[in-house]
Every structure is written in structure tokens, then in C-alpha cells.
Design a protein around this motif. Structure first.
Motif, PDB file in Angstrom:
ATOM      1  N   PHE A  68       0.833  -1.186   0.000  1.00 29.90           N
ATOM      2  CA  PHE A  68       0.000   0.000   0.000  1.00 29.90           C
ATOM      3  C   PHE A  68       0.879   1.252   0.000  1.00 29.90           C
ATOM      4  O   PHE A  68       1.366   1.670   1.057  1.00 29.90           O
ATOM      5  CB  PHE A  68      -0.926   0.001   1.223  1.00 29.90           C
ATOM      6  CG  PHE A  68      -1.806  -1.212   1.309  1.00 29.90           C
ATOM      7  CD1 PHE A  68      -2.961  -1.296   0.552  1.00 29.90           C
ATOM      8  CD2 PHE A  68      -1.471  -2.267   2.131  1.00 29.90           C
ATOM      9  CE1 PHE A  68      -3.778  -2.405   0.618  1.00 29.90           C
ATOM     10  CE2 PHE A  68      -2.279  -3.391   2.202  1.00 29.90           C
ATOM     11  CZ  PHE A  68      -3.435  -3.465   1.441  1.00 29.90           C
TER      12      PHE A  68
ATOM     13  N   ASP B  74       0.693   7.425  -1.016  1.00 31.84           N
ATOM     14  CA  ASP B  74      -0.227   8.291  -1.754  1.00 31.84           C
ATOM     15  C   ASP B  74      -1.532   7.571  -2.096  1.00 31.84           C
ATOM     16  O   ASP B  74      -2.592   8.194  -2.175  1.00 31.84           O
ATOM     17  CB  ASP B  74       0.434   8.842  -3.020  1.00 31.84           C
ATOM     18  CG  ASP B  74       1.004   7.766  -3.922  1.00 31.84           C
ATOM     19  OD1 ASP B  74       1.248   6.639  -3.433  1.00 31.84           O
ATOM     20  OD2 ASP B  74       1.226   8.054  -5.111  1.00 31.84           O
ATOM     21  N   ARG B  75      -1.472   6.254  -2.256  1.00 30.28           N
ATOM     22  CA  ARG B  75      -2.701   5.499  -2.523  1.00 30.28           C
ATOM     23  C   ARG B  75      -3.590   5.477  -1.281  1.00 30.28           C
ATOM     24  O   ARG B  75      -4.820   5.613  -1.378  1.00 30.28           O
ATOM     25  CB  ARG B  75      -2.361   4.077  -2.953  1.00 30.28           C
ATOM     26  CG  ARG B  75      -3.604   3.203  -3.123  1.00 30.28           C
ATOM     27  CD  ARG B  75      -3.241   1.766  -3.428  1.00 30.28           C
ATOM     28  NE  ARG B  75      -4.383   0.896  -3.221  1.00 30.28           N
ATOM     29  CZ  ARG B  75      -4.329  -0.438  -3.320  1.00 30.28           C
ATOM     30  NH1 ARG B  75      -3.190  -1.027  -3.619  1.00 30.28           N
ATOM     31  NH2 ARG B  75      -5.404  -1.174  -3.111  1.00 30.28           N
TER      32      ARG B  75
ATOM     33  N   ARG C  50      -5.178   8.887  -1.040  1.00 29.89           N
ATOM     34  CA  ARG C  50      -6.161   9.056  -2.117  1.00 29.89           C
ATOM     35  C   ARG C  50      -7.431   8.260  -1.834  1.00 29.89           C
ATOM     36  O   ARG C  50      -8.549   8.762  -2.025  1.00 29.89           O
ATOM     37  CB  ARG C  50      -5.551   8.620  -3.441  1.00 29.89           C
ATOM     38  CG  ARG C  50      -6.485   8.835  -4.638  1.00 29.89           C
ATOM     39  CD  ARG C  50      -5.825   8.469  -5.947  1.00 29.89           C
ATOM     40  NE  ARG C  50      -5.542   7.042  -6.038  1.00 29.89           N
ATOM     41  CZ  ARG C  50      -4.331   6.514  -6.014  1.00 29.89           C
ATOM     42  NH1 ARG C  50      -3.273   7.307  -5.898  1.00 29.89           N
ATOM     43  NH2 ARG C  50      -4.151   5.205  -6.091  1.00 29.89           N
ATOM     44  N   ASP C  51      -7.295   7.022  -1.366  1.00 29.63           N
ATOM     45  CA  ASP C  51      -8.468   6.189  -1.095  1.00 29.63           C
ATOM     46  C   ASP C  51      -9.337   6.771   0.023  1.00 29.63           C
ATOM     47  O   ASP C  51     -10.563   6.624   0.002  1.00 29.63           O
ATOM     48  CB  ASP C  51      -8.033   4.772  -0.727  1.00 29.63           C
ATOM     49  CG  ASP C  51      -7.494   3.995  -1.924  1.00 29.63           C
ATOM     50  OD1 ASP C  51      -7.638   4.485  -3.062  1.00 29.63           O
ATOM     51  OD2 ASP C  51      -6.908   2.916  -1.712  1.00 29.63           O
TER      52      ASP C  51
ATOM     53  N   SER D 132     -10.751  10.660  -1.469  1.00 35.50           N
ATOM     54  CA  SER D 132     -11.497  10.757  -2.725  1.00 35.50           C
ATOM     55  C   SER D 132     -13.015  10.735  -2.551  1.00 35.50           C
ATOM     56  O   SER D 132     -13.725  11.431  -3.287  1.00 35.50           O
ATOM     57  CB  SER D 132     -11.049   9.667  -3.707  1.00 35.50           C
ATOM     58  OG  SER D 132     -11.248   8.381  -3.159  1.00 35.50           O
TER      59      SER D 132
ATOM     60  N   PRO E 270       6.237   1.146   0.203  1.00 38.97           N
ATOM     61  CA  PRO E 270       4.821   0.909   0.509  1.00 38.97           C
ATOM     62  C   PRO E 270       4.671   0.171   1.837  1.00 38.97           C
ATOM     63  O   PRO E 270       5.564  -0.549   2.273  1.00 38.97           O
ATOM     64  CB  PRO E 270       4.346   0.047  -0.670  1.00 38.97           C
ATOM     65  CG  PRO E 270       5.336   0.290  -1.753  1.00 38.97           C
ATOM     66  CD  PRO E 270       6.641   0.515  -1.066  1.00 38.97           C
TER      67      PRO E 270
END
Length: 258
Positions: free
Chosen positions: A10, A13-14, A17-18, A21, A38
Motif C-alpha cells: 500500500f 499516496d494510494r 487518495r483512497d 477521494s 509501501p
């Protein structure tokens, strides 16, 4: 490749974002920022807000999260080490001209606890019971709290004695830092003594504050800025905290030489 091997990774930034968003926010990464490797696993804790989740994730990589000027995006940036070359001077400072319209100081123990216990939590199997999922614990004391007021925190993303101890000590430091705040109102929206020219007051930068009446002579971190334009002129309200309030849980991991 990781997914084909049954592994999960993970990126920071993901994660951000998750989380943001669904609120209609976009995520940006400041140029030159090292996001680090990650996470092997990362999950929201029980009762955590969206902000607390992403704040915990960025802290683990020694980074800071800021809202964009149009409030429609968030940015992952380096934590505030830059200093504004400007001294905020309050009342009763000999030889110094007062340049703050007003200044006040506050303190609260609402989020401070005499002992913080961090319990590791494994997420290997969804059907595990509490005692099966619990994995190790560590604690740290806040000696500024004089009453019995413990707090237990579950750490779902990582475990291990050293990491849990670091998390407990980090909780004590940051909660103590955030418990003491200073509010200052200055004329205008620019700090006009910057070497490269005037810059506007902005969060995530440090500034020296001196006020003998409030017994303050420290370098503080600007947490929030509110600028008001009125018929009487422009003022900027600064909310400041001790830099330890935003201490990082861990510095960005060093890259291995190839």
C-alpha cells in the motif's frame, strides 16, 4: 507482481487518495518528496477519523499533509523545517517593538493521558478473536499528567516491541505539544523580512515568538492561518503550536544504494 504472488503493498499516496477521494478531494505529492516504501499492511483503527488515518500514515513516513488553497485537494509535503525570518514580538519585551495586534495562550489536558498503552494488532485472519489478533504491547508515561488517566491505542498496521514503544512515546510527545497553543493576530498578510522578498504567512513554517507577559520565547510551528480583509485593513490570525506537536513517528526510510 505483488498481487500475483498473493502479497499486498500500500503506497502512501494510494492510502491518502483512497481515504479522501469520497469527499471529492484530489491528492498531490510535492515534487522531490520521498514517499518511502509501501506499507505491507495498513488499516484504520476503531474510532479513527479520516484525518487521523491519513495523518498516521504520513507521520510514519516523516511527512506532512496540507490542504490546498482552494480546499479541493490535499498535498503530501515535507514536514515544517523552514523558518520565516521574522520575529513576532508581544508585550513587555525590552528593546523590541511590539508587532502583534494581540496574542493569547491556552492549554488543555483533554487529549493527554498519564500512560499511553499501544497494543499491536495482527490482521492475518478476519475470523480471529481479540486475543488471537493482539500481538505485543508497549507503554509510555506523560509525567505532566498528575491523575490516573490511561489510554489504550490499537496499532493495526505494524507490530514489534520497538515500533510499539516508538508509537507510545510519539503519542505522548505530540499530545503534549498540541495541548499548549498560542494565537496571534498580525497586521497584513505578509512576513516582510524574508531574504528573497516578502512571503505570505502560511502553515507548516516556523517562526520565533517572544512575549514576556505570556512567558513565551520559543520557535513555534504555524498550524493554521486565517486572513481577513476589512475596511480597517488586512489582518492575519496565526494558530501556533510547539514543533513537537507534529513530531514524526519515523523519518523517511533511507534508500539503499544500488
Amino acid at each position: 507482481d505483488h498481487e500475483r504472488r498473493g502479497e499486498r503493498r500500500f503506497p502512501l499516496d494510494r492510502i491518502v487518495r483512497d481515504v479522501v477521494s469520497p469527499y471529492g478531494l484530489k491528492t498531490f505529492v510535492q515534487p522531490g518528496v520521498d514517499l518511502g516504501p509501501p506499507f505491507r499492511r495498513f488499516a484504520a483503527g476503531i474510532g479513527e477519523t479520516a484525518y487521523e488515518v491519513i495523518r498516521r500514515a504520513t507521520s510514519k513516513r516523516g511527512l506532512w499533509l496540507m490542504c490546498g488553497g482552494n480546499y479541493s485537494d490535499v498535498s503530501i509535503v515535507k514536514t515544517g523545517t523552514e523558518r520565516i525570518n521574522h520575529v513576532l514580538v508581544g508585550a513587555a519585551v525590552p528593546g523590541r517593538l511590539c508587532n502583534m495586534k494581540s496574542c493569547s495562550r491556552s492549554a488543555t489536558f483533554t487529549d493527554r493521558h498519564d500512560e499511553i498503552i499501544v497494543v499491536g494488532q495482527s490482521g492475518e485472519h478476519a475470523d480471529w478473536l481479540d486475543d488471537q489478533a493482539t500481538f505485543g504491547e508497549a507503554s509510555a508515561h506523560d509525567y505532566g499528567v498528575q491523575i490516573f488517566r490511561p489510554l489504550v491505542i490499537h496499532e493495526p498496521s505494524e507490530s514489534g516491541a520497538k515500533k510499539l514503544e516508538a508509537r507510545a512515546k510519539w503519542e505522548v510527545r505530540t499530545r503534549a505539544g498540541k495541548s499548549r497553543r498560542l494565537s496571534a493576530v498580525v497586521q497584513g498578510y505578509l512576513a516582510d523580512e524574508e531574504p528573497g522578498g516578502p512571503v505570505r504567512w502560511q502553515p507548516n513554517r516556523r517562526v520565533q515568538v517572544i512575549d514576556a507577559k505570556l512567558d513565551v520565547d520559543d520557535e513555534l510551528l504555524i498550524e493554521r492561518v486565517r486572513t481577513e480583509f476589512t475596511t480597517d485593513g488586512t489582518t492575519s490570525s496565526l494558530e501556533l503550536v510547539a514543533p513537537q506537536a507534529y513530531d514524526q513517528l519515523a523519518p523517511p526510510p533511507k534508500k539503499r544504494e544500488q
